[in-house]
Motif scaffolding. Structure first.
Motif, short mmCIF file in Angstrom:
data_model
loop_
_atom_site.label_atom_id
_atom_site.label_comp_id
_atom_site.label_asym_id
_atom_site.label_seq_id
_atom_site.Cartn_x
_atom_site.Cartn_y
_atom_site.Cartn_z
N TRP A 98 0.88 -1.16 0.00
CA TRP A 98 0.00 0.00 0.00
C TRP A 98 0.91 1.20 0.00
N ARG A 99 0.76 2.04 -0.98
CA ARG A 99 1.64 3.21 -1.08
C ARG A 99 0.81 4.48 -0.91
N GLY A 100 1.23 5.29 0.04
CA GLY A 100 0.57 6.57 0.24
C GLY A 100 1.13 7.62 -0.70
N SER A 101 0.74 8.85 -0.48
CA SER A 101 1.27 9.94 -1.28
C SER A 101 2.71 10.22 -0.84
N CYS A 102 3.38 11.10 -1.56
CA CYS A 102 4.76 11.40 -1.23
C CYS A 102 4.90 12.13 0.10
N ASN A 103 3.78 12.55 0.70
CA ASN A 103 3.83 13.22 1.99
C ASN A 103 3.31 12.35 3.13
N GLN A 104 3.03 11.09 2.85
CA GLN A 104 2.49 10.19 3.87
C GLN A 104 3.53 9.15 4.26
N TYR A 105 3.77 9.03 5.58
CA TYR A 105 4.82 8.15 6.08
C TYR A 105 4.25 7.16 7.09
N PRO A 106 4.06 5.90 6.66
CA PRO A 106 3.50 4.89 7.56
C PRO A 106 4.52 4.48 8.64
N THR A 107 3.99 4.05 9.77
CA THR A 107 4.81 3.51 10.85
C THR A 107 4.60 2.00 10.93
N GLU A 108 5.18 1.38 11.94
CA GLU A 108 5.14 -0.09 12.09
C GLU A 108 3.72 -0.63 11.93
N PRO A 109 3.51 -1.62 11.05
CA PRO A 109 2.19 -2.23 10.92
C PRO A 109 1.96 -3.26 12.03
N VAL A 110 0.71 -3.38 12.45
CA VAL A 110 0.33 -4.36 13.47
C VAL A 110 -0.78 -5.22 12.91
N PHE A 111 -0.56 -6.55 12.91
CA PHE A 111 -1.56 -7.49 12.38
C PHE A 111 -2.53 -7.89 13.48
N ALA A 145 -10.50 -16.67 12.06
CA ALA A 145 -9.47 -16.79 11.02
C ALA A 145 -9.16 -18.25 10.68
N GLU A 146 -9.10 -18.54 9.39
CA GLU A 146 -8.72 -19.87 8.91
C GLU A 146 -7.36 -19.85 8.23
N CYS A 147 -7.00 -18.73 7.66
CA CYS A 147 -5.72 -18.61 6.96
C CYS A 147 -4.80 -17.67 7.72
N GLU A 148 -3.51 -17.76 7.42
CA GLU A 148 -2.51 -16.94 8.11
C GLU A 148 -2.77 -15.45 7.96
N ASP A 149 -3.29 -15.03 6.82
CA ASP A 149 -3.49 -13.60 6.59
C ASP A 149 -4.95 -13.18 6.67
N ASP A 150 -5.77 -13.96 7.37
CA ASP A 150 -7.14 -13.54 7.65
C ASP A 150 -7.10 -12.51 8.77
N GLY A 151 -7.31 -11.26 8.42
CA GLY A 151 -7.27 -10.23 9.44
C GLY A 151 -7.06 -8.87 8.81
N VAL A 152 -6.63 -7.93 9.65
CA VAL A 152 -6.35 -6.58 9.18
C VAL A 152 -4.96 -6.17 9.63
N VAL A 153 -4.43 -5.17 8.97
CA VAL A 153 -3.16 -4.55 9.34
C VAL A 153 -3.43 -3.09 9.66
N LEU A 154 -2.98 -2.66 10.83
CA LEU A 154 -3.13 -1.28 11.26
C LEU A 154 -1.79 -0.57 11.20
N SER A 155 -1.79 0.67 10.73
CA SER A 155 -0.57 1.47 10.70
C SER A 155 -0.92 2.94 10.88
N LEU A 156 -0.23 3.60 11.81
CA LEU A 156 -0.35 5.05 11.94
C LEU A 156 0.40 5.69 10.78
#
Length: 536
Positions: A462-475, A481-492
């Motif tokens: 996921w790429r933001g604009s050139c002025n947006q800087y994501p921090t550490e993602p949290v799953f 959940a049945e699969c490893e990636d069933d869920g969401v990722v949060l990032s400030l």
């Protein structure tokens, strides 16, 4: 390596703001909860608190800190419930913060800044200040750790602060050496299925050693008293080769049956550390990179704390963060975010951050080491590659001195850091995905949150604009959940454009498409690490 990215309008570089002049300024705390403006959808099954922490105050009075890691820790809380989000923040009331505020000067040695004795003290007291060798800061600005019901802010100095995860009030301050014979501990512990905490720390006092310890998951102790720490025990010790030069480390690995600890060629000069006050040295001034010295890798059994007699080595590298490790057949597979050296530490001096001609382009890549254990470590021919795992390009060979030399496999291009996985289900186990941030201005993955497939090295972003800087993602996994990636990722995501709000980004972890944003106004600061506490 294949890369996929969300389709976004091309960034107008003429409107780009240099983040170094926005994200590294002191900001005020926001102790009152403020409702966020929701764009898109926040799934209603997400119930709990996302806690993050990082440096956000960079001076005391007129005295400025030298390094980003020196900044006073600001705690952030995102309260998520019924599809809504609210936000508030408070500074950790560490002794470094409180005394610095009161006296309007830097009172404790920080990572990159040396504190000097109070000029108001008489000459005897000033001299005595020089004779306290380990007057470490208690500025716990790196991460949170959980001991049963107790939530602590932590750094690497062996001083912790228990905090209220709802109000963010600072409660008890503890020294871990009051409970176990250690001077330091990492800010990246591990947890087992019962939520017992494991960590590694250094004992500087002879017999000097690295020690893995366990803190049980004591319940009903949220009111303080460090109840869990009173039951802490050391379960394994590794002697330090040189008392005067123990190694610096930031994290370690844990599989179902083993701990793995890497001695990197970054040593702590104990003589400098003890007498740094006489020389005006900061903590980082006491670190020494040893060019050409290979890493030593220790494997320790979790059941009995026995250190395997096999001596593993790999080429020199520097790693802040392990990603994951697991056992497959007769091997330990270990993934890390790695640098070739420690130049990344120098990048975060403010003299470099604020130098418009200095290019902050020291980028990490994901690397995999495969350690043969048991029968896999035995070979009748010294030139045989001991790694026979399918689809693995990592290698390991017997050396003439009896060691096993391991050579890594590169899992990603450069430009990833702050890795996270589906920890509850896959830490210490064979896995497929990890998530990372690339808040840098440079590299292939600038302004991005990333999902890396370790089997194929495919990177989705996921790429933001050139002025947006994501921090550490949290799953966060879905309840069913049945699969490893069933869920969401949060990032400030911090937006450095003057009129644009920062926001909590919510991504569908499987498709890596945006679900929603929770706009929280302009806080204009990054955060290092965090945890999600369900139902808190």
């Amino acid at each position: 390596m294949n890369n996929e990215s969300q389709d976004l309008p091309a960034c107008d570089v003429t409107s780009a703001v240099d983040p170094r002049f926005v994200l590294f300024n002191t900001i005020p705390e926001q102790p009152e909860c403020t409702p966020a403006k929701i764009n898109g959808t926040i799934p209603k099954w997400i119930i709990g608190s996302l806690l993050k922490i990082g440096p956000a105050k960079f001076e005391q009075g007129q005295e400025k800190y030298n390094h980003y890691f020196d900044g006073m820790g600001l705690m952030h809380r995102f309260d998520i419930k019924d599809g809504n989000v609210s936000y508030h923040s408070r500074y950790l009331r560490s002794q470094a913060f409180v005394e610095g505020q009161a006296r309007k000067r830097i009172m404790f040695d920080e990572f990159g800044t040396a504190a000097f004795p109070d000029p108001c003290k008489n000459i005897f007291l000033r001299y005595f200040s020089y004779l306290i060798p380990f007057n470490f800061t208690d500025n716990d600005t790196i991460n949170y750790l959980q001991c049963g019901d107790e939530i602590y802010c932590t750094s690497e100095t062996g001083i912790l602060h228990q905090v209220d995860p709802v109000s963010l009030a600072t409660k008890d301050r503890i020294h871990i050496d009051e409970y176990i014979a250690l001077n330091t501990a990492t800010a990246h512990p591990h947890y087992d299925e019962d939520n017992a905490m494991y960590n590694i720390g250094t004992r500087f006092i002879p017999p000097a050693s690295y020690n893995i310890f366990k803190v049980p998951p004591v319940k009903g102790a949220a009111e303080g008293g460090a109840v869990a720490w009173k039951q802490a025990t050391i379960i394994a010790s590794i002697p330090i080769d040189s008392f005067w030069h123990p190694k610096y480390y930031h994290s370690f690995a844990m599989t179902e049956n083993y701990f793995v600890f890497i001695e990197q060629p970054l040593s702590i000069n104990v003589a400098k550390l003890a007498f740094r006050k006489f020389q005006g040295l900061s903590l980082v001034d006491c670190l020494q990179w040893e060019d050409g010295v290979n890493c030593k890798i220790h494997v320790i059994g979790r059941q009995d704390g026995t250190v395997l007699c096999t001596a593993y080595r790999c080429l020199p590298m520097f790693c802040f963060h392990h990603i994951n490790a697991y056992e497959e057949q007769s091997y330990i597979v270990m993934d890390m975010c790695c640098y070739d050296n420690v130049d990344i530490i120098d990048s975060f001096y403010f003299k470099n951050i604020l130098d418009e001609h200095y290019k902050m382009d020291k980028l990490a890549e994901a690397r995999r080491l495969v350690l043969p254990i048991g029968i896999a470590a035995v070979s009748k021919v010294s030139c045989d590659n001991l790694v026979v795992l399918e689809d693995s390009s990592a290698t390991a060979f017997h050396e003439t001195d009896g060691t096993i030399m391991c050579h890594w496999q590169v899992l990603s291009p450069k430009g990833i850091e702050l890795p996270r996985i589906n920890y509850l289900k896959y830490n210490g186990k064979k896995y497929k995905y990890f998530y990372a941030a690339s808040g840098t201005m440079y590299g292939e993955f600038s302004n991005s949150v990333l999902k890396i497939n370790v089997d194929t090295s495919e990177v989705t972003q996921w790429r933001g604009s050139c002025n947006q800087y994501p921090t550490e993602p949290v799953f966060i996994p879905t309840p069913d959940a049945e699969c490893e990636d069933d869920g969401v990722v949060l990032s400030l995501v911090c937006n450095v454009a003057s009129s644009s709000p920062d926001f909590l980004l919510v991504l569908d972890a499987k498709t890596f498409t945006e679900i929603g944003q929770a706009e929280i106004g302009q806080i204009r600061t990054t955060a290092l690490h965090g945890i999600f506490l369900p139902s808190v």
